[in-house]
Design a protein around this motif. Sequence first.
Motif, PDB file in Angstrom:
ATOM      1  N   THR A   1       0.917  -1.425  -0.154  1.00 34.83           N
ATOM      2  CA  THR A   1      -0.003   0.088   0.140  1.00 34.83           C
ATOM      3  C   THR A   1       0.856   1.413  -0.094  1.00 34.83           C
ATOM      4  O   THR A   1       0.342   2.440  -0.424  1.00 34.83           O
ATOM      5  CB  THR A   1      -1.072   0.034   1.416  1.00 34.83           C
ATOM      6  N   CYS A   2       2.078   1.292   0.513  1.00 33.51           N
ATOM      7  CA  CYS A   2       2.999   2.549   0.616  1.00 33.51           C
ATOM      8  C   CYS A   2       3.011   2.809  -0.954  1.00 33.51           C
ATOM      9  O   CYS A   2       3.370   4.105  -0.965  1.00 33.51           O
ATOM     10  CB  CYS A   2       4.199   2.230   1.069  1.00 33.51           C
TER      11      CYS A   2
ATOM     12  N   ASP B   1       0.124   5.146  -1.878  1.00 29.47           N
ATOM     13  CA  ASP B   1       0.225   6.402  -1.121  1.00 29.47           C
ATOM     14  C   ASP B   1       1.061   7.485  -2.152  1.00 29.47           C
ATOM     15  O   ASP B   1       0.696   8.690  -2.132  1.00 29.47           O
ATOM     16  CB  ASP B   1       0.727   6.549   0.299  1.00 29.47           C
TER      17      ASP B   1
ATOM     18  N   GLU C   1      -6.009   5.448  -4.133  1.00 29.46           N
ATOM     19  CA  GLU C   1      -6.968   5.272  -2.644  1.00 29.46           C
ATOM     20  C   GLU C   1      -6.759   3.571  -2.783  1.00 29.46           C
ATOM     21  O   GLU C   1      -6.917   2.868  -3.758  1.00 29.46           O
ATOM     22  CB  GLU C   1      -8.350   5.663  -2.994  1.00 29.46           C
ATOM     23  N   TYR C   2      -6.507   3.076  -1.401  1.00 32.27           N
ATOM     24  CA  TYR C   2      -6.466   1.690  -1.435  1.00 32.27           C
ATOM     25  C   TYR C   2      -7.828   1.174  -1.500  1.00 32.27           C
ATOM     26  O   TYR C   2      -8.888   1.477  -0.891  1.00 32.27           O
ATOM     27  CB  TYR C   2      -5.780   1.532   0.274  1.00 32.27           C
TER      28      TYR C   2
ATOM     29  N   ASP D   1       4.948   1.426   6.814  1.00 34.93           N
ATOM     30  CA  ASP D   1       3.937   2.482   6.438  1.00 34.93           C
ATOM     31  C   ASP D   1       2.904   1.793   5.631  1.00 34.93           C
ATOM     32  O   ASP D   1       2.106   2.172   5.226  1.00 34.93           O
ATOM     33  CB  ASP D   1       4.388   3.667   6.045  1.00 34.93           C
TER      34      ASP D   1
END
Length: 464
Positions: free
Chosen positions: A198-199, A202, A207-208, A250
């Motif tokens: 997911t980093c 970002d 958007e996840y 993160d």
Amino acid sequence: CGIFGVIGVTDAANFVALGLHALQHRGQEAGGIVSYAPGEGFNSARRFGYVRDNFTKQSLMETLPGALAIGHVRYSTAGSKGAAIRDVQPFFGEFSMGGAAIAHNGNITNAEALRRELIERGSIFQSSSDSECIIHLMARSLQRDIPSRMEDALRRVEGAFSVVAMTRTKLIGVRDALGVRPLVLGKIGDGWCLSSETCALDIIGAEYVREIEPGEMVVITDEGVESTRPFRSRKSRFCIFEHVYFSRPDSIIGGRSVYETRRQIGVELAREAPVEADLVCPVPDSGTPAAIGYAHESGIPYGMGIIRNQYMGRTFIEPTEQIRNMGVRLKLNVNRALIKGKRVILVDDSVVRGTTSRKIKEMILDAGAAEVHFRIASPPTAWPCFYGVDTPQREKLLAATMSEDEMCEHLGVDSLKFISLDGLYRAAGEAEGRNDKAPQYCDACFSGEYPVEPADMIEKGFKL
Ligand code: SF4
């Protein structure tokens, strides 16, 4: 390795470059991007070195036009070490229904048997990479479209695979039936992206949306996301070492912050293995959250006793022992003013060969520490990984031949304690610890219980 793909945004390759930059910790040896634009066809660029040193040059990025692109950062596990550029992904294949490119994270455990079979049947391999088998298996499939050919190919493949692939119009993502390696789906404007972590969503402002499920294939076009389950559904066995070391703190895995899991590992370690001391120091960077958790739980002050040079790579990832040995002092230095005269608890992510741990201990003692206590945020690494993390052969793993006490003596430290497997599972959100009858994660490098039989290695004489 790290994989990333984008569809439905202008200059997709630029987004892929940014995504790969955020995934650089997953592989620093080389990187590659393939893009597609109508009228321009497929274009690719593969380079050794960091993403930032290659895929930021306008002259190169201009050669990768289009609204669809995928990329890969390479960490050499399978295939030759110190690879040739032909081993750098994504790989590309031309089929009767058009071209396709694929990028693979993981390791195919029956790659050698597949390669032998494919070569006997006429395939001409371009690289030494296990991932190339997927392209050749796709070429032999009789299916009429590329996603179905990928399904056919991946049904023959054993081991761990998260794959991002593209055709002229589709972005495809697949995870193996056990979901050993990660893959997530993100949304960016009218487009979509797939990423190892997911980093990397970002960094491009995506958007996840969700994780790709174990055994799921998603085919993404301008029309949206279509999901199928081509593989026999099995209980997830995600790599627990992603929580300890591999993923960035993160990132979010399984709805859980990697940072929080690592901090919680430190809390568990402080409960399981307390010791009187004056200072808790992380071995940066992956030991940092666990050290924060240990300090918090124990009430012993936290301090940055070791400073990392941010411009060096990660020790674990460097390909030869010689470079690894030289590397420690170049990468880490002791903060003498803080350490002198103190009883120091060092929190590290793992002990693999023990060479780095010994050097760090020497540096800390040279700086005048009164005592050195190691606390390790993973259980003893006693078995090699065959699913895409580059651990050495079993004989070179310290924990394969030594007990905890023997390792303590070998490293020359005042005490050495590892987190228990149960403690690690609790930290990763499993309140009851490890379910020994049906473990919730892959933990083969600690337990020796391999969720997928490493067929090639067994053929070479590896004993389970
Ligand atoms: Fe992860 Fe260890 Fe399993 Fe490899 S063997 S996938 S590093 S838990």
